[in-house]
Design an enzyme around this catalytic site. Structure first.
Site, PDB file in Angstrom:
ATOM      1  N   THR A 201       0.806  -1.188   0.000  1.00  0.00           N
ATOM      2  CA  THR A 201       0.000   0.000   0.000  1.00  0.00           C
ATOM      3  C   THR A 201       0.860   1.267   0.000  1.00  0.00           C
ATOM      4  OG1 THR A 201      -1.343  -1.358   1.438  1.00  0.00           O
ATOM      5  CG2 THR A 201      -1.778   0.974   1.495  1.00  0.00           C
ATOM      6  N   VAL A 230     -11.255  -8.381   0.882  1.00  0.00           N
ATOM      7  CA  VAL A 230     -11.223  -6.999   1.371  1.00  0.00           C
ATOM      8  C   VAL A 230     -10.082  -6.884   2.371  1.00  0.00           C
ATOM      9  CG1 VAL A 230     -12.487  -5.180   2.580  1.00  0.00           C
ATOM     10  CG2 VAL A 230     -13.713  -6.751   1.057  1.00  0.00           C
ATOM     11  N   GLY A 231      -9.234  -5.902   2.186  1.00  0.00           N
ATOM     12  CA  GLY A 231      -8.055  -5.757   3.032  1.00  0.00           C
ATOM     13  C   GLY A 231      -8.212  -4.716   4.121  1.00  0.00           C
ATOM     14  N   ASP A 232      -7.075  -4.365   4.677  1.00  0.00           N
ATOM     15  CA  ASP A 232      -7.032  -3.385   5.770  1.00  0.00           C
ATOM     16  C   ASP A 232      -7.142  -1.951   5.267  1.00  0.00           C
ATOM     17  OD1 ASP A 232      -4.501  -3.870   4.520  1.00  0.00           O
ATOM     18  OD2 ASP A 232      -3.555  -2.668   6.093  1.00  0.00           O
TER      19      ASP A 232
HETATM   20  N1  ASN Z   1       0.236  -5.740  -0.072  1.00  0.00           N
HETATM   21  C1  ASN Z   1      -0.253  -5.199   0.980  1.00  0.00           C
HETATM   22  O1  ASN Z   1       0.196  -5.488   2.043  1.00  0.00           O
HETATM   23  C2  ASN Z   1      -1.319  -4.212   0.821  1.00  0.00           C
HETATM   24  C3  ASN Z   1      -2.371  -4.114   1.884  1.00  0.00           C
HETATM   25  N2  ASN Z   1      -1.909  -3.821   3.211  1.00  0.00           N
HETATM   26  C4  ASN Z   1      -3.270  -5.307   1.881  1.00  0.00           C
HETATM   27  O2  ASN Z   1      -3.022  -6.263   2.572  1.00  0.00           O
HETATM   28  O3  ASN Z   1      -4.231  -5.263   1.159  1.00  0.00           O
END
Ligand code: ASN
Length: 476
Positions: A201, A230-232
């Site tokens: 991110t 769905v992510g953080d």
């Molecule tokens: N690649 C990443 O870590 C991006 C973000 N924090 C997610 O897990 O969606």
């Protein structure tokens, strides 16, 4: 204190992703490209802030630039899902160290996030529109701006809102990059990565001259995530957060009964004892024993590190207990002494950030244990912090729990006369004829190989110094 005459020194911090970044997989040309991009976005965003842009507009400006830059995992250059598609997510959140005011841009809704977005060139601008379009006025009257009070919107529906709101769309080819495609294919085949691409991110936290804080975060998510995951990044309290609160000093007395005092006992303060006098030490001992018996925890000592755990703490923002003759307690809460505000953006293994509500955990440590933001971030995202511990035996094997935070803390606390120029948080840098100039404190920490980051810090003579780093040590 918090008033409209207070002045704030604009500042910002940017991250470009954290994760398994290794020096031997980051050759100088690739390092230089990242550094040059971050430096350019840091400069243009800082210039905007110094010209009077709001924290929200400046943070969205920085993230829009990162979304167009294929080096970073967001917008153009986003990672692929296991199905070979690109599903982007973004969020914004605002707060202010000044008194609450719903008429300030974004303050009514506070946070907005968009989920599983495709083909919108700047998902962060869609999140910003969603924040500002609320469908109602601060006093609850309908407003025909096409918006709603929903903090999260997903999928095709939010794309049709982007069309209604005249945001720019791009074809799939715009987002597609060879490097991310190769990474996707290698991931499906279980092969190692030859280079340290930016994993995560991107995010930006800004403080503007009016004491407003804004955080903007954008991502393509995790490489080869399941479609629909769905992510953080679009989840308030997991990958981002912003909050402000009043800090009190003890003066007024409020009666507490036995039940509510069990909670309050965890916050016995040594400051402002006043009428409590000599009974305080005895009370503190009783409280520690009683809380330990309730929580099963051993009494906390001064040497313990701050931890996101139910352990009681001695330090709290201005609450004092008084033991009454009938066994009840009086809890003394004070008049407001100052306000604190924080904003933070995370990057890394979003699934772990979600599982421990990482961003809100940081905020809770600041607010409930009265810790500086730097300590709270360290406790959650630093080495051996809560994110690392959450991975258990999988730490260092699967990438679980790896990540970091950037943030800014600002406080209107004025140091006591003769105490020097700094308070514990939110330093006051200058006393001017018009009053104090408040400076935010930039905070960064991570528990993994590296985190791309850029920020402004004061030099030896108070001048602004640009910093750009990826590892703990300078790149050599
Ligand atoms: N690649 C990443 O870590 C991006 C973000 N924090 C997610 O897990 O969606």
């Amino acid at each position: 204190m918090s008033d409209s005459t207070a002045k704030f020194k604009p500042n910002l911090v940017i991250h470009g992703g954290a994760g398994v970044l290794q020096r031997d997989k980051l050759p100088p040309p690739l390092y230089e490209k990242h550094r040059a991009s971050l430096q350019s976005y840091l400069r243009s965003t800082h210039a905007l802030l110094k010209d009077g842009a709001s924290a929200l507009d400046a943070a969205v400006h920085a993230v829009s630039l990162l979304e167009d830059d294929e080096l970073f995992n967001c917008g153009r250059g986003s990672v692929f899902t296991s199905a070979g598609t690109i599903e982007m997510e973004a969020s914004v959140m605002v707060t202010s160290v000044q008194d609450p005011d719903d008429s300030r841009p974004g303050e009514l809704k506070k946070a907005a996030a968009v989920i599983n977005v495709r083909n919108v060139r700047h998902p962060i601008q869609l999140a910003r529109e969603s924040l500002l379009r609320t469908g109602c006025t601060p006093d609850g009257q309908p407003r025909a701006d096409g918006g709603s009070m929903h903090p999260q919107l997903a999928g095709p529906h939010v794309e049709s809102l982007a069309r209604d709101w005249d945001l720019e769309f791009m074809p799939d080819e715009w987002f597609w990059t060879q490097r991310r495609w190769d990474e996707h294919r290698r991931g499906l085949e279980g092969k190692d990565e030859p280079f340290s691409l930016s994993q995560g991110t991107v995010g930006c936290v800004c403080l503007d001259q009016w004491g407003n804080l804004a955080v903007a975060t954008s991502t393509g998510g995790k490489t080869n995530k399941m479609p629909g995951r769905v992510g953080d990044t679009p989840t308030p309290g997991a990958g981002f957060w912003a909050e402000a609160w009043d800090v009190f000093s003890p003066e007024e007395v409020v009666l507490c009964d036995e039940a509510c005092s069990a909670t309050a006992q965890a916050g016995v303060s040594t400051s402002g004892v006043g009428c409590l006098g000599s009974c305080l030490s005895q009370l503190k001992r009783q409280c520690r024993k009683r809380v330990a018996s309730i929580t099963g925890a051993r009494p906390r000592t001064r040497d313990d590190p701050p931890a996101y755990s139910p352990r009681p703490t001695e330090v709290s923002a201005g609450s004092v207990l008084k033991l009454l003759s009938d066994g009840q307690t009086q809890s003394s809460f004070a008049r407001r002494s100052h306000r604190r505000a924080i904003a933070l953006s995370g990057t890394g293994d979003g699934d772990a950030f979600l599982r421990i509500a990482a961003a809100h955990s940081v905020a809770s440590l600041c607010r409930l244990q009265n810790l500086p933001l730097a300590r709270s971030v360290q406790s959650v995202a630093g080495l051996h912090g809560a994110l690392q511990r959450s991975a258990g035996a999988r730490w260092g094997i699967t990438g679980e729990g790896e990540g970091g935070f950037i943030g800014i803390e600002i406080s209107t606390a004025v140091p006591a006369a003769g105490s020097g120029s700094s308070s514990s948080v939110g330093r006051v840098e200058l006393e001017t004829e018009k009053g104090p100039l408040y400076c935010g404190q930039v905070v960064l920490d991570f528990n993994c190989g590296g985190m791309w980051r850029a920020w402004i810090e004061p030099g030896p003579n108070g001048e602004d110094v640009e910093r750009i780093m990826v590892f703990r040590e300078e790149y050599k």
